[in-house]
Scaffold this active site. Structure first.
Site, PDB file in Angstrom:
ATOM      1  N   SER A   1       0.868  -1.282  -0.104  1.00 15.71           N
ATOM      2  CA  SER A   1      -0.118  -0.074   0.043  1.00 15.71           C
ATOM      3  C   SER A   1       0.839   1.332  -0.112  1.00 15.71           C
ATOM      4  CB  SER A   1      -0.996   0.026   1.182  1.00 15.71           C
ATOM      5  OG  SER A   1      -1.515   1.227   1.576  1.00 15.71           O
TER       6      SER A   1
ATOM      7  N   TYR B   1      -1.311  -1.118  10.867  1.00 19.26           N
ATOM      8  CA  TYR B   1      -1.626  -1.620   9.635  1.00 19.26           C
ATOM      9  C   TYR B   1      -0.598  -1.448   8.635  1.00 19.26           C
ATOM     10  CZ  TYR B   1      -3.419  -1.490   4.603  1.00 19.26           C
ATOM     11  OH  TYR B   1      -3.443  -1.573   3.361  1.00 19.26           O
TER      12      TYR B   1
ATOM     13  N   LYS C   1       2.244  -3.813   6.540  1.00 18.69           N
ATOM     14  CA  LYS C   1       2.717  -3.799   5.065  1.00 18.69           C
ATOM     15  C   LYS C   1       4.254  -3.723   4.879  1.00 18.69           C
ATOM     16  CE  LYS C   1      -1.193  -4.631   3.241  1.00 18.69           C
ATOM     17  NZ  LYS C   1      -1.568  -5.951   2.550  1.00 18.69           N
TER      18      LYS C   1
HETATM   19  N1  UFG Z   1     -12.925  10.991   3.709  1.00 17.51           N
HETATM   20  C1  UFG Z   1     -14.020  11.850   4.251  1.00 17.51           C
HETATM   21  N2  UFG Z   1     -15.128  11.336   4.615  1.00 17.51           N
HETATM   22  C2  UFG Z   1     -15.202   9.987   4.724  1.00 17.51           C
HETATM   23  C3  UFG Z   1     -14.325   9.332   4.286  1.00 17.51           C
HETATM   24  C4  UFG Z   1     -13.080   9.850   3.937  1.00 17.51           C
HETATM   25  O1  UFG Z   1     -13.809  13.209   4.150  1.00 17.51           O
HETATM   26  O2  UFG Z   1     -16.196   9.451   5.237  1.00 17.51           O
HETATM   27  C5  UFG Z   1     -11.755  11.540   3.146  1.00 17.51           C
HETATM   28  C6  UFG Z   1     -10.377  11.279   3.956  1.00 17.51           C
HETATM   29  O3  UFG Z   1     -10.176  12.482   4.949  1.00 17.51           O
HETATM   30  C7  UFG Z   1      -9.490  11.409   2.818  1.00 17.51           C
HETATM   31  C8  UFG Z   1     -10.057  10.905   1.459  1.00 17.51           C
HETATM   32  O4  UFG Z   1     -11.484  11.015   1.831  1.00 17.51           O
HETATM   33  O5  UFG Z   1      -9.195  12.607   2.508  1.00 17.51           O
HETATM   34  C9  UFG Z   1      -9.942   9.499   1.256  1.00 17.51           C
HETATM   35  O6  UFG Z   1     -10.117   8.625   2.474  1.00 17.51           O
HETATM   36  P1  UFG Z   1     -10.155   7.192   2.470  1.00 17.51           P
HETATM   37  O7  UFG Z   1     -10.409   6.507   3.988  1.00 17.51           O
HETATM   38  O8  UFG Z   1     -11.047   6.401   1.394  1.00 17.51           O
HETATM   39  O9  UFG Z   1      -8.585   6.444   2.094  1.00 17.51           O
HETATM   40  P2  UFG Z   1      -7.158   6.900   2.816  1.00 17.51           P
HETATM   41  O10 UFG Z   1      -6.397   7.778   1.922  1.00 17.51           O
HETATM   42  O11 UFG Z   1      -7.379   7.380   4.163  1.00 17.51           O
HETATM   43  O12 UFG Z   1      -6.848   5.436   2.924  1.00 17.51           O
HETATM   44  C10 UFG Z   1      -6.370   4.635   2.033  1.00 17.51           C
HETATM   45  C11 UFG Z   1      -6.585   3.260   2.302  1.00 17.51           C
HETATM   46  C12 UFG Z   1      -5.685   2.800   3.302  1.00 17.51           C
HETATM   47  C13 UFG Z   1      -4.205   3.161   2.898  1.00 17.51           C
HETATM   48  C14 UFG Z   1      -4.112   4.500   2.538  1.00 17.51           C
HETATM   49  C15 UFG Z   1      -2.546   5.093   1.992  1.00 17.51           C
HETATM   50  O13 UFG Z   1      -7.924   2.864   2.685  1.00 17.51           O
HETATM   51  O14 UFG Z   1      -5.660   1.158   3.274  1.00 17.51           O
HETATM   52  O15 UFG Z   1      -5.014   4.999   1.496  1.00 17.51           O
HETATM   53  O16 UFG Z   1      -2.504   4.652   1.219  1.00 17.51           O
HETATM   54  F1  UFG Z   1      -3.521   2.809   4.038  1.00 17.51           F
END
Ligand code: UFG
Length: 336
Positions: A124, A148, A152
């Site tokens: 990841s 997590y 990885k």
């Molecule tokens: N977000 C919101 N509201 C929500 C969920 C997410 O505004 O209800 C925002 C987050 O703040 C972020 C973006 O949407 O700015 C993406 O969030 P995600 O949770 O979809 O994804 P992340 O980038 O946080 O995490 C993903 C994967 C992880 C991995 C990470 C880093 O889910 O497994 O990318 O690569 F570790």
């Protein structure tokens, strides 16, 4: 060629199994159904009109995994099985270290015993921690911001150590950015149990009316509209990257590492607006405070995967939004 896919009924795993079958690979799936359902098997068979072997076992179980290698001549392995929720890993680190590390070690041990040297590992972009600059390249410094992410990173290191001791071992490490979308048939996709943590699954539930509104975590980041920017990649593009990685692993030795992303960043509001427009459905949202641990922007430099694997993402943000909605509506219809 016979490919063992661990976690093959999960979100990325199931799409990869479809691509493998469509490209005439033989496939053996092991999955313990901890975050997937058995009906995925039928749906993969419907999409491909092909059958594959399935074992309902836990990769952590050495004897069970050994049976799979005894009963099948495995040429290459794609290792997806593992827990993947950042927040859950913070609450329950022991569960994450035990499951993700132990399963990977058992897998490597059995592969070694059966002289199987080709492996594609599901890593990841989280291993870059807080990136020093953008876009993110494979040779950036690595660190983790959650248990997590640490699992990885530790597994990547384990694979590097094994390849020093065994020069024939050829792991290909794929660092995914943000997977989204679903198969265009609407038969497989991502539908997490409980309230989703990730953005796209959350938007999908708001679109169906199951959740009232999206909470946007912060609009004061240093990005074009203040909301977080990520590199969303269609799961079918991602799946195709694994086929290129298998070829690479079969034809070379030593560790290889590739980013799988599009190279383009979209903000939370870009995604909300595109989803709403493409599917003609309202996505009510409210701005709330930042989520702990989030970074402002994250997107890949995917040029190494293009230069060395001949792979690049082809599907658009519109495709991801359309396919995600099609999938969730089909799921909802099937329930009613
Ligand atoms: N977000 C919101 N509201 C929500 C969920 C997410 O505004 O209800 C925002 C987050 O703040 C972020 C973006 O949407 O700015 C993406 O969030 P995600 O949770 O979809 O994804 P992340 O980038 O946080 O995490 C993903 C994967 C992880 C991995 C990470 C880093 O889910 O497994 O990318 O690569 F570790």
């Amino acid at each position: 060629m016979n490919i063992l896919v661990t976690g093959g009924l999960g979100f990325i795993g199931s799409h990869t199994v479809v691509e493998l079958l469509n490209n005439n690979y033989d496939v053996v799936v092991v999955d313990n159904l901890s975050n997937s359902t058995i009906d995925v098997i039928d749906n993969i068979e419907k999409i491909t009109s092909k059958k594959f072997k399935f074992y309902n076992i836990d990769v952590c179980n050495y004897d069970d995994l050994k049976t799979v290698f005894k009963e099948n001549k495995i040429d290459s392995v794609i290792h997806f099985a593992g827990y993947k929720a950042v927040g859950e890993s913070v609450d329950n680190p022991i569960m994450y270290y035990e499951n993700n590390l132990y399963s990977s070690i058992i897998l490597c041990k059995v592969m070694n015993e059966f002289n199987v040297n080709s492996l594609v590992f599901s890593s990841s972009a989280t291993v870059y921690g807080i990136p020093k600059s953008l876009p993110m390249k494979e040779d950036f410094p690595l660190s983790a911001t959650s248990p997590y992410g640490t699992t990885k990173l530790m597994i990547e290191n384990i694979l590097k150590d094994i390849s020093i001791s065994n020069p024939n071992f050829s792991p290909v490490i794929l660092r995914y950015f943000n997977p989204a979308g679903a198969h265009s048939s609407g038969l497989i996709g991502e539908n997490p149990k409980g309230i989703p943590n990730n953005l796209m699954p959350y938007i999908m539930r708001v679109a169906t009316g199951d959740l009232e509104e999206l909470s946007v975590f912060g609009n004061d980041y240093d990005t074009h509209d203040g909301t977080g920017v990520r590199d969303y990649i269609h799961v079918v593009d991602l799946a195709k990257g694994h086929l290129k990685a298998i070829e690479k692993s079969m034809n070379t030795s030593g560790v290889k590492v590739y980013n799988l992303g599009t190279g383009v960043g979209y903000s939370v509001l870009d995604l909300v607006n595109t989803f709403s427009k493409v599917n003609n459905v309202p996505i009510p949202y409210k701005i709330v405070g930042r989520r702990a641990g989030d970074i402002a922007s994250c997107y890949a430099d995917p040029s190494k995967a293009y230069n060395e694997l001949g792979w690049r993402a082809e599907l658009s943000m519109e495709d991801m939004c359309r396919d995600s909605y099609n999938f969730i509506m089909k799921q909802k219809e099937a329930k009613n």
